[in-house]
Design a protein around this motif. Structure first.
Motif, PDB file in Angstrom:
ATOM      1  N   HIS A  71       0.831  -1.206   0.000  1.00  0.00           N
ATOM      2  CA  HIS A  71       0.000   0.000   0.000  1.00  0.00           C
ATOM      3  C   HIS A  71       0.869   1.262   0.000  1.00  0.00           C
ATOM      4  O   HIS A  71       0.424   2.311  -0.436  1.00  0.00           O
ATOM      5  CB  HIS A  71      -0.969  -0.004   1.195  1.00  0.00           C
ATOM      6  CG  HIS A  71      -0.307  -0.075   2.534  1.00  0.00           C
ATOM      7  ND1 HIS A  71       0.255  -1.240   3.018  1.00  0.00           N
ATOM      8  CD2 HIS A  71      -0.083   0.871   3.475  1.00  0.00           C
ATOM      9  CE1 HIS A  71       0.781  -1.003   4.213  1.00  0.00           C
ATOM     10  NE2 HIS A  71       0.596   0.266   4.511  1.00  0.00           N
ATOM     11  N   ALA A 122       2.512   3.072  -4.145  1.00  0.00           N
ATOM     12  CA  ALA A 122       1.924   4.406  -4.230  1.00  0.00           C
ATOM     13  C   ALA A 122       2.837   5.343  -5.015  1.00  0.00           C
ATOM     14  O   ALA A 122       4.055   5.155  -5.084  1.00  0.00           O
ATOM     15  CB  ALA A 122       1.685   4.963  -2.828  1.00  0.00           C
ATOM     16  N   THR A 123       2.243   6.350  -5.608  1.00  0.00           N
ATOM     17  CA  THR A 123       2.995   7.363  -6.329  1.00  0.00           C
ATOM     18  C   THR A 123       3.978   8.043  -5.376  1.00  0.00           C
ATOM     19  O   THR A 123       3.626   8.387  -4.250  1.00  0.00           O
ATOM     20  CB  THR A 123       2.034   8.409  -6.931  1.00  0.00           C
ATOM     21  OG1 THR A 123       1.117   7.728  -7.788  1.00  0.00           O
ATOM     22  CG2 THR A 123       2.789   9.464  -7.714  1.00  0.00           C
TER      23      THR A 123
END
Length: 145
Positions: free
Chosen positions: A110, A114-115
């Protein structure tokens, strides 16, 4: 000697030099990956309360209770690197670290997916690739194995 035969001779010498460097490259890969994981394991051990909190709240390890996952993670990140450094049971140690690395990416996906975290994910990919090379090709001649 013709131009082609000179080029082939030079290529053979270059290949022979690269083959002589293989044990050093394998040792360097073992030491690089072992260093990264060993430091991570020491960090977990040094601040055990934070480690337990991270495994409770942040890392989502499947199948294991968070306390057990913390112990397994710290153990794997300290024991497998020592085996790799020594060149003893190198393939099983590399396989163990490959599993620790894969589980870390899965458990922290998660964040890592992520960016803005591309570099962190790339580091895990690099470690995984280096471990895969050690699993497939072995530790090299500079090893106890």
């Amino acid at each position: 000697m013709t131009l082609i035969s000179s080029a082939l001779h030079a290529a053979r010498r270059g290949i022979a030099a690269l083959e002589q460097a293989q044990p050093l490259a394998q040792l360097a890969a073992r030491l690089y990956v072992a260093h990264a994981f060993f430091l991570s394991g020491l960090t977990k051990i040094r601040d055990w309360d934070t480690t337990l909190a991270l495994f409770q709240d942040e890392y989502h390890v499947p199948l294991l209770p968070p306390d057990w996952a913390a112990v397994a993670g710290a153990a794997g990140e300290t024991m497998f690197p020592l085996l790799l450094i020594a060149g003893f049971a190198s393939r099983p140690a590399a396989l163990g670290l490959f599993a620790v690395n894969a589980l870390a990416v899965y458990s922290y996906r998660h964040v890592l997916l992520a960016t803005g975290y591309e570099a962190a994910l790339a580091q895990h990919v690099l470690w995984g690739f280096m471990l895969l090379v050690l699993i497939v090709f072995g530790p090299g001649r500079i090893a106890i194995d």
